[in-house]
Design a protein around this motif. Structure first.
Motif, short mmCIF file in Angstrom:
data_model
loop_
_atom_site.label_atom_id
_atom_site.label_comp_id
_atom_site.label_asym_id
_atom_site.label_seq_id
_atom_site.Cartn_x
_atom_site.Cartn_y
_atom_site.Cartn_z
N UNK A 210 42.00 -25.59 -53.24
CA UNK A 210 41.75 -24.40 -52.24
C UNK A 210 40.42 -24.70 -51.49
N UNK A 211 40.46 -24.64 -50.22
CA UNK A 211 39.21 -24.86 -49.54
C UNK A 211 38.89 -23.28 -48.85
N UNK A 212 37.46 -22.99 -49.52
CA UNK A 212 37.20 -21.32 -49.09
C UNK A 212 36.42 -21.66 -47.89
N UNK A 213 36.96 -21.35 -46.60
CA UNK A 213 36.52 -21.12 -45.69
C UNK A 213 35.44 -20.16 -45.18
N UNK A 214 34.17 -20.40 -44.81
CA UNK A 214 33.40 -19.12 -44.23
C UNK A 214 32.61 -19.87 -43.29
N UNK A 215 32.15 -18.88 -42.43
CA UNK A 215 31.23 -19.25 -41.28
C UNK A 215 29.88 -19.81 -41.98
N UNK A 216 29.44 -20.78 -41.39
CA UNK A 216 28.18 -21.19 -41.76
C UNK A 216 27.13 -20.05 -41.81
N UNK A 217 26.93 -19.38 -40.85
CA UNK A 217 25.93 -18.32 -40.62
C UNK A 217 26.15 -17.48 -41.83
N UNK A 218 27.36 -16.97 -42.22
CA UNK A 218 27.49 -16.12 -43.47
C UNK A 218 27.10 -16.90 -44.56
N UNK A 219 27.37 -18.17 -44.84
CA UNK A 219 27.31 -18.89 -46.03
C UNK A 219 25.71 -18.89 -46.21
N UNK A 220 24.87 -18.96 -45.06
CA UNK A 220 23.42 -19.05 -45.09
C UNK A 220 23.03 -17.87 -45.55
N UNK A 221 23.53 -16.58 -45.03
CA UNK A 221 22.98 -15.39 -45.42
C UNK A 221 23.34 -15.22 -46.94
N UNK A 222 24.14 -15.54 -47.35
CA UNK A 222 24.39 -15.36 -48.76
C UNK A 222 23.70 -16.17 -49.53
N UNK A 223 23.23 -17.28 -49.38
CA UNK A 223 22.36 -18.29 -49.99
C UNK A 223 21.11 -17.63 -50.07
N UNK A 224 20.40 -17.11 -48.69
CA UNK A 224 19.11 -16.52 -48.70
C UNK A 224 18.99 -15.31 -49.61
N UNK A 225 20.28 -14.38 -49.85
CA UNK A 225 20.50 -13.46 -50.64
C UNK A 225 20.31 -13.65 -52.12
N UNK A 226 20.87 -14.56 -52.80
CA UNK A 226 20.57 -15.01 -54.00
C UNK A 226 19.40 -15.72 -54.36
N UNK A 227 18.79 -16.21 -53.50
CA UNK A 227 17.41 -16.36 -53.75
C UNK A 227 17.24 -17.65 -54.66
#
Length: 256
Positions: free
Chosen positions: A143-160
């Motif tokens: 399974x390739x979990x496809x997500x917009x890089x901008x959304x991925x960036x926001x998630x990474x920043x949120x998890x900190x």
């Protein structure tokens, strides 16, 4: 040798499932959920995190006053460390699968290393990595979990817990989509809520689960509605909590 041992276990059984994608796509969350849901459905599964150590090296680099892992060990050094650590992790996961007979749910697989190398612009290293990883059998489903890089960036920043640049996430996204294996991937829209992503993954795997069996007289058939709070076939209890929905969907396919 690895291929023959793998094939001796039988082709009908779900031996391995891999979840791949850029950082922030939800691989780890979905892999944990899938291992739990498969086990609840009568297909004992084990989660395996096949990390390449990039996040750990990044944290070490920051502690030593360097901006990222590449600045710490160099591009070649980073690709070499990633390739070796991921190879060892995958080898251990496959060996465990052969010995225990459990389904291996892979959080990252060899395609992740090829994509990482492409994103770093190391095409020559990709050939070397493929030569080293050739012995590993392909998962039955990737399974390739496809997500917009901008959304991925926001998630990474949120998890900190770490940091990735938009340029890296965009390059990694492109790398996955240009791999020669891309047509074999099951692409999942990972930008949706986690429970919807889990449902799509599990629905795709329904064909690998045991066939539904007729229920004994006087008992509800598997998949029939069961009042809340009462035990369903297979020992599950039907409830309203969203986090238990994944297990019920897969368990409905298992033998009572």
């Amino acid at each position: 040798m690895a291929r023959s041992l793998w094939e001796r276990r039988g082709k009908a059984r779900l031996r391995a499932v891999a979840l791949i994608g850029i950082d922030g796509s939800g691989k780890t969350t979905q892999a944990h959920h899938l291992a739990e849901a498969l086990t609840a459905a009568g297909r004992p599964a084990t989660y395996h995190r096949n990390a390449g150590g990039r996040r750990w090296l990044g944290r070490l680099a920051q502690r030593l006053g360097r901006p990222d892992a590449e600045r710490l060990v160099g591009r070649r050094g980073l690709l070499a460390v990633e390739s070796l650590l991921r190879w060892l992790a995958i080898a251990a996961a496959l060996l465990s699968c052969v010995v225990t007979g459990r389904t291996a749910v892979m959080d990252r697989y060899s395609a992740c290393q090829y994509a990482s190398i492409r994103a770093h612009g190391g095409q020559r290293w990709e050939r070397l990595a493929r030569a080293g990883y050739w012995m590993f059998p392909l998962p039955q489903v990737t399974f390739l979990l496809a997500v917009d890089p901008a959304e991925a960036y926001r998630r990474i920043e949120r998890r900190g817990t770490d940091h990735e640049t938009m340029s890296w996430l965009t390059a990694a996204d492109t790398a996955y989509r240009t791999l020669p294996e891309f047509p074999t991937f099951v692409v999942v829209d990972a930008g949706r809520p986690p429970e919807e992503v889990a449902r799509q993954i599990q629905d795709h795997l329904a064909a690998w689960l045991p066939a539904e069996q007729p229920a004994p007289a006087g008992q509800p058939a598997v998949g029939d509605p069961v009042p809340a709070g009462e035990p369903a076939p297979g020992g599950l209890v039907r409830g309203d909590a969203a986090d238990r929905g994944a297990g019920r969907r897969l368990a409905a396919q298992a033998r009572p």
